[in-house]
Write a protein that holds these residues in place. Structure first.
Motif, PDB file in Angstrom:
ATOM      1  N   SER A   9       0.856  -1.186   0.000  1.00  0.00           N
ATOM      2  CA  SER A   9       0.000   0.000   0.000  1.00  0.00           C
ATOM      3  C   SER A   9       0.891   1.236   0.000  1.00  0.00           C
ATOM      4  O   SER A   9       2.048   1.186   0.448  1.00  0.00           O
ATOM      5  N   GLU A  29      -3.478   4.096  -2.301  1.00  0.00           N
ATOM      6  CA  GLU A  29      -3.637   2.950  -3.197  1.00  0.00           C
ATOM      7  C   GLU A  29      -3.168   1.672  -2.522  1.00  0.00           C
ATOM      8  O   GLU A  29      -2.271   1.700  -1.667  1.00  0.00           O
ATOM      9  N   GLU A  30      -3.767   0.567  -2.924  1.00  0.00           N
ATOM     10  CA  GLU A  30      -3.340  -0.765  -2.501  1.00  0.00           C
ATOM     11  C   GLU A  30      -3.059  -1.605  -3.731  1.00  0.00           C
ATOM     12  O   GLU A  30      -3.854  -1.622  -4.671  1.00  0.00           O
ATOM     13  N   THR A  33      -4.827  -6.023  -3.975  1.00  0.00           N
ATOM     14  CA  THR A  33      -6.258  -6.354  -3.898  1.00  0.00           C
ATOM     15  C   THR A  33      -6.595  -7.602  -4.705  1.00  0.00           C
ATOM     16  O   THR A  33      -7.296  -8.505  -4.226  1.00  0.00           O
ATOM     17  N   TYR A  34      -6.076  -7.674  -5.928  1.00  0.00           N
ATOM     18  CA  TYR A  34      -6.367  -8.828  -6.786  1.00  0.00           C
ATOM     19  C   TYR A  34      -5.742 -10.101  -6.213  1.00  0.00           C
ATOM     20  O   TYR A  34      -6.395 -11.153  -6.153  1.00  0.00           O
ATOM     21  N   SER A  37      -7.695 -11.434  -3.230  1.00  0.00           N
ATOM     22  CA  SER A  37      -8.933 -12.111  -3.639  1.00  0.00           C
ATOM     23  C   SER A  37      -8.631 -13.485  -4.211  1.00  0.00           C
ATOM     24  O   SER A  37      -9.369 -14.449  -3.968  1.00  0.00           O
ATOM     25  N   TYR A  48      -5.183  -8.783   6.102  1.00  0.00           N
ATOM     26  CA  TYR A  48      -4.355  -7.813   5.389  1.00  0.00           C
ATOM     27  C   TYR A  48      -3.988  -6.645   6.303  1.00  0.00           C
ATOM     28  O   TYR A  48      -4.863  -6.039   6.924  1.00  0.00           O
TER      29      TYR A  48
END
Length: 243
Positions: A9, A29-30, A33-34, A37, A48
């Motif tokens: 991040s 921003e991170e 994320t993808y 998931s 996280y």
């Protein structure tokens, strides 16, 4: 499997200049994320912790860390762990967070470090993990100073040997850079590029360790890599080997 994923991040502070006048804006921003998931889809229970939360929320005891099976450190430098608010601002003596991670691994936990501008040694050597206790734990030797290798033309890692982690994947997608490392003599190199290790696994005490020299997210993690059909399976399988 329960994993504590730390890093990926950042905050961008911009100056917009339009003729005589200027103004600023800030965005958060991170990058993972993808990936997070994907890991959850692979059956991994992920907690996280963004980079800026480490200074106030990193577990204060080994017992708290042992609620997890493995820790992932991705693109966050050693100073974030070592210069926590109580020490930097109030001069308090507190446990060394990186030594807590060492104890966690020695007692049977897993540790994965993923490459980036602020892991291993990183840009201008600012990640600085070589000069911390984690240099003893990781399955790779780090450079003195900056270790980035930028590859705007792209490169594809190659298998160093047959291994269940990579045997079914075939040709790898292109990546855009990596941290230059050296495999420790007692570790196992699985992927390489031009003689430089890309994926290395090892052990420390009763625990298991791994180092991936490139990125799990942009920018070194190219769109080709992020869209790769084996992206989820690779990361899920890698983490599960650390149990």
């Amino acid at each position: 499997m329960k994993v504590l994923f730390i890093g990926e991040s950042w905050i961008v502070h911009m100056i917009h200049t339009k003729g005589y006048d200027s103004f600023t804006s800030t965005k958060y921003e991170e990058g993972a994320t993808y990936l997070l998931s994907c890991l959850r889809e692979e059956g991994v229970d992920v907690t996280y912790m963004p980079s800026h939360e480490v200074q106030v929320r990193f577990p204060k005891s080994l017992e708290e860390l042992q609620a997890f099976d493995a820790i992932v450190i991705s693109d966050v430098g050693a100073n974030t762990f070592l210069l926590q608010n109580p020490t930097f601002y109030q001069m308090q003596i507190i446990p060394n967070a990186l030594d807590s991670i060492r104890q966690f691994v020695a007692a049977g936990g897993g540790l994965l470090m993923i490459g980036g501008y602020l892991t291993f040694m990183g840009i201008e050597g600012k990640a600085n993990y070589k000069n911390t206790i984690l240099a003893e734990v990781l399955p790779v030797e780090m450079m003195n100073g900056e270790d980035r290798v930028e590859m705007p033309e792209g490169f594809s890692p190659k298998a160093s040997k047959s291994h269940p982690l990579v045997d079914s994947f075939g040709e790898w997608p292109r990546l855009l850079g990596y941290n230059k490392l050296v495999t420790k003599p007692d570790a196992e190199e699985i992927l390489n590029y031009n003689g430089d290790p890309m994926l290395v696994v090892g052990t420390y005490g009763s625990g298991k360790t791994a180092a991936f020299a490139s990125d799990c997210a942009p920018h070194w993690g190219s769109l080709e890599f992020m869209n790769w059909e084996h992206y989820s399976a690779f990361w899920g399988n890698l983490l599960k080997t650390l149990q």
